[in-house]
Scaffold this motif. Structure first.
Motif, PDB file in Angstrom:
ATOM      1  N   ALA A 131       0.813  -1.214   0.000  1.00 51.78           N
ATOM      2  CA  ALA A 131       0.000   0.000   0.000  1.00 51.78           C
ATOM      3  C   ALA A 131       0.847   1.264   0.000  1.00 51.78           C
ATOM      4  O   ALA A 131       0.461   2.271  -0.592  1.00 51.78           O
ATOM      5  N   ALA A 132       2.000   1.216   0.682  1.00 51.70           N
ATOM      6  CA  ALA A 132       2.845   2.403   0.800  1.00 51.70           C
ATOM      7  C   ALA A 132       4.253   2.003   1.209  1.00 51.70           C
ATOM      8  O   ALA A 132       4.475   0.880   1.671  1.00 51.70           O
ATOM      9  N   LEU A 133       5.173   2.937   1.028  1.00 50.61           N
ATOM     10  CA  LEU A 133       6.556   2.741   1.470  1.00 50.61           C
ATOM     11  C   LEU A 133       6.924   3.847   2.441  1.00 50.61           C
ATOM     12  O   LEU A 133       6.522   4.994   2.261  1.00 50.61           O
ATOM     13  N   GLY A 191      11.537   2.623  -7.783  1.00 51.40           N
ATOM     14  CA  GLY A 191      11.276   3.664  -8.784  1.00 51.40           C
ATOM     15  C   GLY A 191       9.812   3.787  -9.155  1.00 51.40           C
ATOM     16  O   GLY A 191       9.390   4.789  -9.724  1.00 51.40           O
ATOM     17  N   GLU A 192       9.017   2.766  -8.846  1.00 54.85           N
ATOM     18  CA  GLU A 192       7.594   2.795  -9.173  1.00 54.85           C
ATOM     19  C   GLU A 192       6.793   3.594  -8.150  1.00 54.85           C
ATOM     20  O   GLU A 192       5.603   3.803  -8.327  1.00 54.85           O
ATOM     21  N   TRP A 193       7.453   4.025  -7.074  1.00 53.06           N
ATOM     22  CA  TRP A 193       6.769   4.727  -5.990  1.00 53.06           C
ATOM     23  C   TRP A 193       7.166   6.192  -5.999  1.00 53.06           C
ATOM     24  O   TRP A 193       8.343   6.534  -6.071  1.00 53.06           O
ATOM     25  N   ALA A 203      14.424  -2.858  -3.387  1.00 51.57           N
ATOM     26  CA  ALA A 203      14.549  -3.274  -1.995  1.00 51.57           C
ATOM     27  C   ALA A 203      14.001  -4.685  -1.844  1.00 51.57           C
ATOM     28  O   ALA A 203      13.076  -5.086  -2.546  1.00 51.57           O
ATOM     29  N   VAL A 204      14.593  -5.425  -0.938  1.00 54.81           N
ATOM     30  CA  VAL A 204      14.088  -6.736  -0.551  1.00 54.81           C
ATOM     31  C   VAL A 204      13.529  -6.561   0.859  1.00 54.81           C
ATOM     32  O   VAL A 204      14.193  -5.992   1.725  1.00 54.81           O
ATOM     33  N   ALA A 205      12.303  -7.020   1.062  1.00 57.75           N
ATOM     34  CA  ALA A 205      11.651  -6.879   2.358  1.00 57.75           C
ATOM     35  C   ALA A 205      11.183  -8.240   2.842  1.00 57.75           C
ATOM     36  O   ALA A 205      10.803  -9.096   2.045  1.00 57.75           O
TER      37      ALA A 205
END
Length: 70
Positions: A8-10, A62-64, A47-49
């Motif tokens: 949903a968000a970063l 980059g998509e955010w 990023a890896v989460a």
């Protein structure tokens, strides 16, 4: 759990993703455009989460778009 995960968000400064179900997935690694690991969120493109269920999420940063609060 297989397939896509809804992010949903970063939170770039906190280095975590907020999932659509309101759970948190902290970044464990970030990579720059050359594929080198980085700790600098300003140059990270991926990023890896760690998903709360134990799997891993790869996020294209980059998509955010960044948002500024006033």
């Amino acid at each position: 759990m297989a397939g896509k995960v809804a992010v949903a968000a970063l939170n770039r400064s906190g280095k975590y993703a907020i999932l659509a179900d309101d759970r948190i997935a902290p970044f464990t690694e970030m990579f720059d455009e050359d594929g080198e690991e980085t700790a600098d969120i300003s140059v990270a493109v991926t990023a890896v989460a760690k998903h709360p269920d134990g799997l891993w999420i790869v996020i294209a940063l980059g998509e955010w778009e960044s948002v500024t609060l006033h």
